[in-house]
Write an enzyme that holds these catalytic residues in place. Structure first.
Site, mmCIF file in Angstrom:
data_model
loop_
_atom_site.group_PDB
_atom_site.id
_atom_site.type_symbol
_atom_site.label_atom_id
_atom_site.label_comp_id
_atom_site.label_asym_id
_atom_site.label_seq_id
_atom_site.Cartn_x
_atom_site.Cartn_y
_atom_site.Cartn_z
ATOM 1 N N CYS A 57 1.032 -0.974 -0.102
ATOM 2 C CA CYS A 57 0.147 0.112 -0.014
ATOM 3 C C CYS A 57 0.864 1.404 -0.044
ATOM 4 C CB CYS A 57 -0.890 -0.086 1.245
ATOM 5 S SG CYS A 57 -1.857 1.412 1.502
ATOM 6 N N HIS A 74 -8.508 -3.675 -2.672
ATOM 7 C CA HIS A 74 -7.850 -3.042 -1.965
ATOM 8 C C HIS A 74 -8.254 -1.591 -1.792
ATOM 9 C CE1 HIS A 74 -3.625 -2.084 -0.120
ATOM 10 N NE2 HIS A 74 -4.011 -0.691 -0.555
ATOM 11 N N GLU A 75 -8.610 -1.111 -2.832
ATOM 12 C CA GLU A 75 -9.056 0.482 -3.036
ATOM 13 C C GLU A 75 -10.434 0.692 -2.530
ATOM 14 O OE1 GLU A 75 -6.505 2.061 -3.738
ATOM 15 O OE2 GLU A 75 -5.315 0.710 -4.329
ATOM 16 N N HIS A 82 -10.117 0.813 1.069
ATOM 17 C CA HIS A 82 -9.597 2.177 1.428
ATOM 18 C C HIS A 82 -10.902 3.070 1.506
ATOM 19 C CE1 HIS A 82 -5.653 2.622 1.576
ATOM 20 N NE2 HIS A 82 -5.181 2.117 0.537
HETATM 21 ZN ZN LIG Z 1 -3.489 1.155 -0.249
#
Ligand SMILES: [Zn+2]
Length: 182
Positions: A89, A131-132, A135
């Site tokens: 990340c 993953h995004e 976030h």
């Molecule tokens: Zn990240």
């Protein structure tokens, strides 16, 4: 130059769920450009708006030479297949840990002009979308690790040059975790 500084682990903005985009205006298109330029400059697979300190549901990606962005993403998983491999990340520099994700994802969302778009991802692209989108919910890949792997990652993080002991990171349970991971 629209490369922006990336917020690092410990910054509360990374733990704050982002708001859906309502106005597909010039401001939004500037955000998409900032995200894309910063991502290309830093060389990651994806970058989400909270990583630039902006609480909106937008991320940019650069996977296998496919560069793009997705706004207000909604993820669907067409099957149960999983993948396990190293994940990192840009907000947690230098740390890479094997992280379980779903192998296939269908991501529905919008482009910067408000047109509906659908991203069908497998492997790295699927990992990036998960993953995004995490976030945008204030979730980091550290939260996806089992306790032992997380402990080891935290040890490495505390030893990192960028780590700020005055703003220690917290761990959060993903709202999408239930049923997906053991
Ligand atoms: Zn990240």
């Amino acid at each position: 130059m629209t490369v922006q500084p990336i917020r690092l682990l410990g910054d509360p903005v990374l733990r704050t769920p982002a708001d859906p985009v309502v106005d597909f205006d010039k401001e939004l298109r500037k955000l998409v450009k900032d995200l894309t330029d910063t991502l290309l400059d830093q060389g990651g697979a994806g970058l989400a708006a909270p990583q630039l300190g902006v609480g909106l549901r937008v991320f940019a990606f650069d996977v296998d030479d496919a560069v793009g962005h997705l706004i207000n993403p909604e993820l669907h998983f067409p099957d149960e297949e999983e993948q396990d491999g190293p994940e990192g990340c840009l907000s947690i520099p230098g740390i890479y840990v094997d992280t379980k994700r779903r192998m296939n994802v269908v991501a529905n969302g919008f482009n910067e002009y408000g047109d509906p778009v659908r991203l069908i991802g497998t492997g790295m692209m699927a990992r990036c979308c998960q993953h995004e989108t995490d976030h945008l919910d204030g979730v980091l890949f550290l939260d996806r690790l089992d306790p032992q792997a997380r402990k080891e990652a935290m040890r490495q993080i505390r030893a990192s040059e960028w780590y700020n002991a005055d703003a220690p990171p917290t761990v959060k349970v993903s709202p999408h975790a239930s049923g997906l991971f053991r």
